[in-house]
Design an enzyme around this catalytic site. Structure first.
Site, PDB file in Angstrom:
ATOM      1  N   ASN A  38     -10.412  -3.106  -6.761  1.00 49.01           N
ATOM      2  CA  ASN A  38      -9.623  -2.191  -7.592  1.00 49.01           C
ATOM      3  C   ASN A  38     -10.266  -1.893  -8.951  1.00 49.01           C
ATOM      4  OD1 ASN A  38      -6.320  -3.339  -6.480  1.00 49.01           O
ATOM      5  ND2 ASN A  38      -7.669  -1.759  -5.669  1.00 49.01           N
TER       6      ASN A  38
ATOM      7  N   ASP B 117       0.825  -1.204   0.000  1.00 47.59           N
ATOM      8  CA  ASP B 117       0.000   0.000   0.000  1.00 47.59           C
ATOM      9  C   ASP B 117       0.864   1.260   0.000  1.00 47.59           C
ATOM     10  OD1 ASP B 117      -2.310   1.493   0.067  1.00 47.59           O
ATOM     11  OD2 ASP B 117      -2.575   1.330   2.230  1.00 47.59           O
TER      12      ASP B 117
END
Length: 242
Positions: free
Chosen positions: A78, A30
């Site tokens: 996503n 991340d």
């Protein structure tokens, strides 16, 4: 910052109260977007730098050996990102396979996909199929890439498969998880300072040690990985047994 909360001993893997290195490590990579934003760069540059971090990490496995490494590359959520960002991510995936497969294969790395990669374009699927076939016989380390992956959906699929066999037990569900042929998850790392699992390996993480770092993924180096492994080695894993 780090945190852990195992509750009971798993059916397999390192024994309760043991110390030592992890067999299976997973990473939520991340911080690419924030890395780029801090530098007034487009998000695509953050993703590109993130791929470099993956490359350096995989190379470092010779000095920081584990049996399996699972990387969260593309979640089912996503797909909600802008189309141009998805295109950039897909292009980077193709570039990585084309440019790094030889090195990965020669290093004895076995590639594995966690999730359903068939939803990507035909070119990407063909490249992935070829990479999986080429490294299928390798056995030094398994590198699992989570693509179009969501843990809740994985658990549902596994439960349905177990039900079809007429046995809904923890062991039966575990046999049908995407990671069934991998060692139990020992250590889960998340970069960027966020402290959540984001629908990643929820079943597998039940007894894993959790390690959170403020380092953004593009800046995550083999030295940071070594620090996480050393931190893990210093823990006593009791699984709530005592």
């Amino acid at each position: 910052m780090s945190s852990s909360a195992p509750s009971k001993a798993p059916a397999s893997g390192s024994g309760a109260g043991t110390r030592g290195g992890p067999r299976h490590v997973a990473i939520i990579m991340d911080g690419n977007g924030r890395w780029a934003k801090k530098r007034l760069l487009p998000r695509a540059m953050g993703h590109k730098k993130g791929v470099e971090a993956v490359r350096n990490l995989v190379r470092s496995l010779r000095e920081n050996p584990v049996e399996a490494l699972t990387l969260y590359a593309f979640s089912t959520e996503n797909w909600g990102r802008p189309a141009d960002e998805i295109a950039d991510l897909t292009a980077l995936m193709k570039h990585f396979i084309r440019n790094d497969l030889d090195e990965i294969a020669q290093a004895g790395v076995k590639l594995k996909i966690v999730g359903d990669y068939s939803v990507f374009d035909d070119e990407a699927v063909k490249l992935i199929d070829g990479a999986l076939a080429r490294t299928a016989g390798n056995n030094k380390v398994t590198l699992a890439i989570a693509l179009n992956y969501g843990a809740q959906a994985e658990i549902v699929r596994a439960a349905r498969a177990a039900a079809e066999e007429g046995e809904i037990t923890e062991e039966a569900i575990a046999r049908h998880l995407d990671t069934a042929d991998m060692p139990p998850l020992d250590l889960l790392i998340r970069t960027s300072g966020e402290v959540r699992l984001s629908n990643f390996l929820l079943w597998q993480a039940a007894y894993a040690e959790l390690y959170f770092t403020d380092v953004l993924w593009p800046d995550f180096s083999p030295a940071h990985f070594r620090e996480a492994l050393d931190h893990f080695a210093g823990r006593e894993r009791r699984y709530g047994g005592r």
